[in-house]
Design an enzyme around this catalytic site. Structure first.
Site, PDB file in Angstrom:
ATOM      1  N   HIS A 101      -3.457  11.037 -31.225  1.00 32.90           N
ATOM      2  CA  HIS A 101      -2.023  11.260 -31.049  1.00 32.90           C
ATOM      3  C   HIS A 101      -1.540  12.388 -31.947  1.00 32.90           C
ATOM      4  CE1 HIS A 101      -0.672   9.361 -34.863  1.00 32.90           C
ATOM      5  NE2 HIS A 101      -1.644   8.479 -34.650  1.00 32.90           N
ATOM      6  N   CYS A 114      -6.318   6.207 -36.778  1.00 33.57           N
ATOM      7  CA  CYS A 114      -6.269   7.044 -35.584  1.00 33.57           C
ATOM      8  C   CYS A 114      -6.716   8.478 -35.906  1.00 33.57           C
ATOM      9  CB  CYS A 114      -4.854   7.067 -35.017  1.00 33.57           C
ATOM     10  SG  CYS A 114      -4.396   5.533 -34.178  1.00 33.57           S
TER      11      CYS A 114
END
Length: 442
Positions: A101, A114
């Site tokens: 992301h 992440c």
């Protein structure tokens, strides 16, 4: 064409390291993240489409290494673990909370697990990918290289459809006094549950990419065999699922009473397995298992041969591109990931303590794939299909709504015995097999 040009310009604006090579189709894209140098490289086959800086998980929240694929995409998402932190252009890799992301990208690992990507690059990449695109996260930098091998599948032309009419003589069952032609209705042949839809594939249309895994057979595979054989023999072991539930245990107990085998101790004793295979008229299966998924759902699985099982296979990832069904050819690329097995894992798998993993070519050399399985896969092979070869079985992240997710460990990762004290909340890791939509990302 405009979309491809926009993709190239977007990647160029995202980072000074980008290349102008354009990807032809999303299924053949492959995203490789190197945690060592905090970079992402996007490939189409062995061609570099673009590169970018990234920021992976910091100490205590390390980003897992392994082979993943994009499970879900959202232009805007908020973390439901970390104070609704915004996560634009989110591309989910696991249902337990790992994703690509947009985010702040310093020159070091800084995320909670992440992979953060710079804004322009995240937006452009989001527009080019689709669910199922492969993502490899490695501790060291790895590069896909062309490979040719007889055990890598080739596309086959679709099988001809079955004739509509049989060659039996047709005659009416009721006599009619008319010279008008008769209208004859015929039942179509029944399809067995495991028949594929290969006859409906045209030369112009390709099915969704296959995701294949070859691993050593483990207890789950043995239980699947046991359940199927007990059901064939009249014992109700339930639907074969590889789990030793109450119905399966009851059926095993019933078979042991029938054959006057010891009832206590280990559930699947060698004496019990030998007797059951004899009763079912089956040979003992070979040492490896091939599993196939498509559109995030299981298609079929079957045992295959593995020579020299005392040598580790290693972990290797193969991807198919330039699939030409008309000429029955395809190009394959391979990469190898470091995956350290613990001493207890080696012992459980019957691997020699000092044996080195096979190279990608050596691993393929050791496989014996029956011709009927090769043909079945060949009729379904398409752009972006992949094959993972590994010693370990299904990991905890593989489940409903996923492709095969293979987690790997470097020597440094194996040496870590516990996370840093400040790590929380632990409950997000407690049930990785739930596979629910909406599990918090970070």
């Amino acid at each position: 064409m405009l979309r491809r040009i926009a993709f190239g310009l977007g990647l160029l604006s995202a980072t000074m390291l980008s290349h102008s090579v354009l990807a032809e189709t999303a299924p053949t894209l492959q995203i490789i993240v190197s945690k060592d140098n905090q970079t992402m490289t996007v490939y189409d086959g062995d061609k570099v489409v673009g590169t970018s800086r990234v920021s992976t998980g910091k100490a205590g929240h390390r980003t897992p290494s392994g082979i993943f694929s994009i499970l879900e995409k959202r232009k805007y998402h908020e973390s439901n673990i970390y104070s609704n932190a915004p996560m634009p252009f989110m591309q989910r890799l696991t249902w337990s909370g790992i994703a690509l992301h947009e985010g702040h990208v310093p020159s070091y690992p800084a995320s909670h697990g992440c992979v953060r990507i710079p804004s322009d690059f995240a937006k452009t990449l989001f527009g080019m990918t689709e669910r199922g695109v492969h993502v490899v996260i490695s501790d060291e930098q790895v590069i896909p290289v062309p490979i040719r091998h007889a055990n890598l599948f080739e596309p086959l032309k679709p099988l001809p459809t079955e004739p509509l009419m049989s060659d039996i003589e047709l005659r009416p069952t009721v006599k009619r006094k008319t010279s008008a032609p008769y209208e004859v209705a015929m039942n179509s042949a029944e399809r067995s549950p495991d028949m594929t839809v290969t006859s409906s594939i045209s030369m112009e249309e390709d099915p969704a990419p296959l995701k294949m895994l070859i691993k050593r057979r483990d207890q789950r595979d043995t239980i699947l065999d046991v359940q199927a054989m007990l059901n064939e023999l009249g014992f109700d072991a339930g639907t074969p699922d590889g789990l030793a539930g109450s119905m399966t245990r009851s059926a095993i107990a019933g078979y042991k009473r029938w054959k006057e085998l010891p009832a206590g101790g280990e559930l699947l004793t060698q004496e019990f397995l030998d007797a059951l295979y004899r009763s079912a008229g089956r040979d003992k299966p070979p040492a490896a298992q091939l599993m196939v998924r498509q559109n995030f759902k299981p298609v079929f699985e079957a045992p295959i041969g593995l020579s020299r099982p005392e040598i580790p296979l290693g972990t290797h990832f193969f991807t198919a591109s330039d699939v030409d069904r008309k000429h029955e050819t395809a190009k394959w690329h391979a990469l190898t990931l470091t995956n350290v097995l613990s001493p207890s894992e080696r012992q459980r798998m019957g691997i020699k303590a000092d044996a080195l993993p096979s190279t990608a070519t050596e691993a393929l050399d050791r496989l014996d794939i029956p011709s009927d399985i090769r043909e079945r896969i060949g009729t379904l092979l398409s752009e972006g299909s992949s094959l993972t070869v590994t010693d370990e079985g299904l990991g905890p992240e593989t489940g409903k709504g996923t492709d095969f997710i293979t987690l790997t460990r470097s020597s440094a990762t194996v040496a870590v015995t516990k996370p840093e004290p400040a790590q929380k909340p632990q409950r997000r890791r407690a049930a990785p097999r739930s596979y629910r939509n909406g599990v918090g990302l970070y």
